[in-house]
Design an enzyme around this catalytic site. Structure first.
Site, PDB file in Angstrom:
ATOM      1  N   HIS A 260       2.911   5.593  -0.513  1.00 60.96           N
ATOM      2  CA  HIS A 260       2.283   4.832   0.572  1.00 60.96           C
ATOM      3  C   HIS A 260       1.769   3.536  -0.029  1.00 60.96           C
ATOM      4  CE1 HIS A 260      -0.247   4.751   4.414  1.00 60.96           C
ATOM      5  NE2 HIS A 260      -0.692   3.720   3.711  1.00 60.96           N
TER       6      HIS A 260
ATOM      7  N   HIS B 196       1.517  -1.040   0.516  1.00 61.71           N
ATOM      8  CA  HIS B 196       1.691  -2.241   1.348  1.00 61.71           C
ATOM      9  C   HIS B 196       2.197  -3.381   0.468  1.00 61.71           C
ATOM     10  CE1 HIS B 196      -0.304  -0.501   4.934  1.00 61.71           C
ATOM     11  NE2 HIS B 196      -0.863   0.267   4.007  1.00 61.71           N
TER      12      HIS B 196
ATOM     13  N   GLN C 168       0.500  -2.570  12.298  1.00 60.82           N
ATOM     14  CA  GLN C 168      -0.872  -2.678  11.771  1.00 60.82           C
ATOM     15  C   GLN C 168      -1.938  -2.816  12.873  1.00 60.82           C
ATOM     16  OE1 GLN C 168      -2.420  -3.768   8.122  1.00 60.82           O
ATOM     17  NE2 GLN C 168      -3.911  -2.797   9.452  1.00 60.82           N
TER      18      GLN C 168
ATOM     19  N   HIS D  92       0.239   5.905   9.743  1.00 63.00           N
ATOM     20  CA  HIS D  92      -1.166   5.846   9.323  1.00 63.00           C
ATOM     21  C   HIS D  92      -1.890   6.687  10.375  1.00 63.00           C
ATOM     22  CE1 HIS D  92      -0.102   2.458   6.807  1.00 63.00           C
ATOM     23  NE2 HIS D  92      -1.346   2.299   6.411  1.00 63.00           N
TER      24      HIS D  92
ATOM     25  N   GLU E  76      -7.288   7.296   9.867  1.00 67.66           N
ATOM     26  CA  GLU E  76      -7.945   6.698   8.703  1.00 67.66           C
ATOM     27  C   GLU E  76      -9.324   6.214   9.140  1.00 67.66           C
ATOM     28  OE1 GLU E  76      -6.098   3.280   6.881  1.00 67.66           O
ATOM     29  OE2 GLU E  76      -7.352   3.426   5.108  1.00 67.66           O
TER      30      GLU E  76
ATOM     31  N   ASP F  69      -1.491   2.682  -2.082  1.00 65.54           N
ATOM     32  CA  ASP F  69      -1.863   1.930  -0.880  1.00 65.54           C
ATOM     33  C   ASP F  69      -1.857   0.417  -1.101  1.00 65.54           C
ATOM     34  OD1 ASP F  69      -2.361   1.844   1.824  1.00 65.54           O
ATOM     35  OD2 ASP F  69      -4.507   2.161   1.671  1.00 65.54           O
TER      36      ASP F  69
END
Ligand code: FE2
Length: 438
Positions: free
Chosen positions: A62, A64, A157, A215, A218, A314
Site C-alpha cells: 500500500h 502512494h 482520494q 482505503h 481510516e 503508505d
C-alpha cells in the site's frame, strides 16, 4: 554439456528451512533451479552467502507513489495531521505533470529495490481531473518493469460521490489500465453515500474484471463500519479472495461485541487487511488527549481469526509522512511493537507480513513466489542469520536478485562495522547467534 547455472548462492541459511544447516541455491532462467546442501556444479556467478539468511523478496502493498518525495512542496505539514496533509496535496496536485511524477517515482523505485522491495502496489489519485497521476503511474509500471513489479490502484482520494464526476473518473482510470479499483467510503458525506460508493467500486471491478483495493475506515471512529459493507459486496459479487482493505484503523476501536459478529464475515469474504503501521501510529489518535489509542489495524486479532494481513509503507517524504527510505522492515518493526507481536515464535512469523501474506493478496504469480525449487528467483540475501537479526538491524539486504538477475549489491566495504580496539581494527558482527537455536 550441461549449461552452467546462471547464479549459485553458496552456504546460505534459508528462511523456513533448518537454520543449523547451510544450503546452496542454484538459479537459472529466472527460477530457483536447485536447493541442496551442496551443489557440485559451478555457476556463471557465485555468491558466497557466508551463512547469511536468504528470504523471498519484499512487498510494499500500500503506497502512494504519486505523492512520494514531494515533502515541503508547497509547504511542510506542521501539525502532522492527515487533514493538513490532504490540504497540502490538494495544492500540489494542481500543477502535477507526468514527467514530475515519473522523476520522483524513478528515484523511489531505486530506493525500494536496494531495500529488497521488488513489488509495490500503488494508489493513483483519480479525483485529480486530468488523471495525470494515473497516466504517470501506469507509465511507471511499464517504464521500470526491469527493476520492480508495480500494481496501480485507481484511488478516489476525495471520495466517489463527493463530486458529480468522480465516479466517472474512477471508471476512466480503470479503463485506462489501472489494475485495481479503489474507494474511500469513510470520506463520503454520509453513511448512505459510503454504502453507495462501495457498490459503485464493485460494479466497476465487475465490469473490467479487476480486484478491489480500498482505503477503508481510516479513522478512529469505531462506528465507521464500511468494512462490513465491503464484505457484503465481496460475497454478493463473488469477489472472495480478490479484495483488500487498507488502513482499517477503526477496527482498533471496535466494541468487542461487534468484533465477535464481524470477524467471521471478513474471513468468509477472504478479505486481506493491509495495515500501514508507520503512518497510522503517527496520524491516528489525534482527537485523543491521554491515553492515546494505537492507531493501527489490530494485526494479531485478524491473524488469530484466520484473516490474511499484509503491510504497506503508505508514504515516504510527502505531506503525510516526513521520514522513510522505502524499507519495509521499518514498517514491520513498527507493526510488531504496536501490536505486541514479539513472543519468540511471533518473531519468526513476522516476515510473513511482507512476504507470503502479501504475495497472496497480490495474487498475480502468487503460486510462483517462495523459497523452493521451481519458484521464481526473487530473493534477498540479508545481513542476518535469522529473522530475528533482520528485525533487529533493519538493514537493506546484501544482495537483491529479481527474476533470476542480480539487481542490487549493497556489500561495499564501507558498510562493515569496525572498531579500533587494543591496537587493531576489529570487525563487529551485530548478529545474535543464539537465535539460531530457536
Ligand atoms: Fe493510503
Amino acid at each position: 554439456m550441461v549449461e552452467p547455472y546462471e547464479i549459485i548462492i553458496r552456504g546460505a541459511r534459508l528462511r523456513g528451512y533448518d537454520l543449523s544447516k547451510r544450503y546452496d541455491v542454484a538459479i537459472s532462467d529466472g527460477r530457483i533451479a536447485e536447493i541442496k546442501e551442496h551443489i557440485p556444479e559451478h555457476g556463471e556467478r557465485e555468491i558466497d552467502a557466508k551463512g547469511r539468511l536468504v528470504v523471498p523478496s519484499f512487498y510494499n502493498m500500500h503506497f502512494h507513489l504519486d505523492s512520494v518525495l514531494t515533502l515541503g512542496d508547497p509547504k511542510f505539514n506542521e501539525s502532522g495531521t492527515l487533514w493538513e496533509g490532504i490540504a497540502i496535496w490538494a495544492e500540489y496536485k494542481k500543477r502535477i505533470s507526468v514527467e514530475d511524477v515519473l522523476r520522483r517515482v524513478e528515484e523511489f523505485v531505486k530506493w525500494s529495490v536496494v531495500n529488497g522491495v521488488t513489488y509495490i502496489r500503488t494508489h493513483a489519485d483519480c479525483t485529480e481531473k486530468t488523471l495525470t497521476g494515473v497516466k504517470a503511474l501506469i507509465r511507471a509500471r511499464d517504464e521500470f518493469k526491469d527493476l520492480i513489479d508495480i500494481q496501480v490502484t485507481a484511488f478516489p482520494q476525495d471520495g466517489i460521490l463527493t463530486e458529480p464526476d468522480n465516479a466517472e473518473y474512477l471508471r476512466k482510470a480503470v479503463e485506462m489500465g489501472a489494475d485495481n479499483v479503489g474507494m474511500i467510503p469513510h470520506n463520503e458525506y454520509t453513511r448512505e453515500d459510503a454504502v453507495e460508493s462501495i457498490k459503485i467500486a464493485f460494479e466497476i471491478a465487475k465490469e473490467f474484471n479487476r480486484d478491489v483495493d480500498g482505503h477503508v475506515d481510516e479513522t478512529d471512529d469505531p462506528i465507521s463500519r464500511n468494512l462490513e459493507v465491503v464484505a457484503k459486496y465481496t460475497l454478493k459479487y463473488g469477489w472472495v479472495g480478490r479484495v483488500t482493505a487498507g488502513h482499517v484503523t477503526a477496527s482498533h476501536s471496535w466494541d468487542p461485541a461487534y468484533r465477535y459478529r464481524i470477524l467471521p464475515l471478513i474471513r468468509k469474504a477472504g478479505i486481506t487487511i493491509i495495515a500501514n503501521p508507520l503512518i497510522n501510529i503517527y496520524l491516528q489518535g489525534r482527537f485523543d488527549t491521554y491515553p492515546k489509542r494505537r492507531g493501527m489495524a489490530p494485526i494479531k486479532m485478524y491473524l488469530e481469526n484466520g484473516i490474511n494481513v499484509t503491510l504497506g509503507h503508505d508514504c515516504v517524504l510527502d505531506p503525510w509522512y516526513p521520514l522513510g527510505t522505502g524499507n519495509m522492515l521499518h514498517a514491520l518493526f513498527m507493526a510488531i511493537h504496536v501490536d505486541q507481536m514479539m513472543g519468540w515464535s511471533d518473531l519468526f512469523k513476522a516476515l510473513d507480513l511482507i512476504t507470503v501474506n502479501a504475495a497472496k493478496a497480490w495474487r498475480k504469480g502468487a503460486e510462483q513466489y517462495g523459497l523452493a525449487k521451481g519458484k521464481r528467483a526473487d530473493l534477498l540475501i540479508l545481513n542476518a542469520l535469522t529473522d530475528v537479526d533482520a528485525l533487529r538491524n533493519l538493514e537493506p539486504p546484501l544482495y537483491v536478485i529479481r527474476h533470476g538477475k542480480l539487481i542490487a549489491d549493497n556489500t561495499a566495504p564501507e558498510r562493515q562495522y569496525k572498531i579500533y580496539y587494543k591496537g587493531k581494527w576489529e570487525t563487529i558482527d551485530l548478529n545474535f547467534k543464539k537465535a539460531l537455536n530457536k
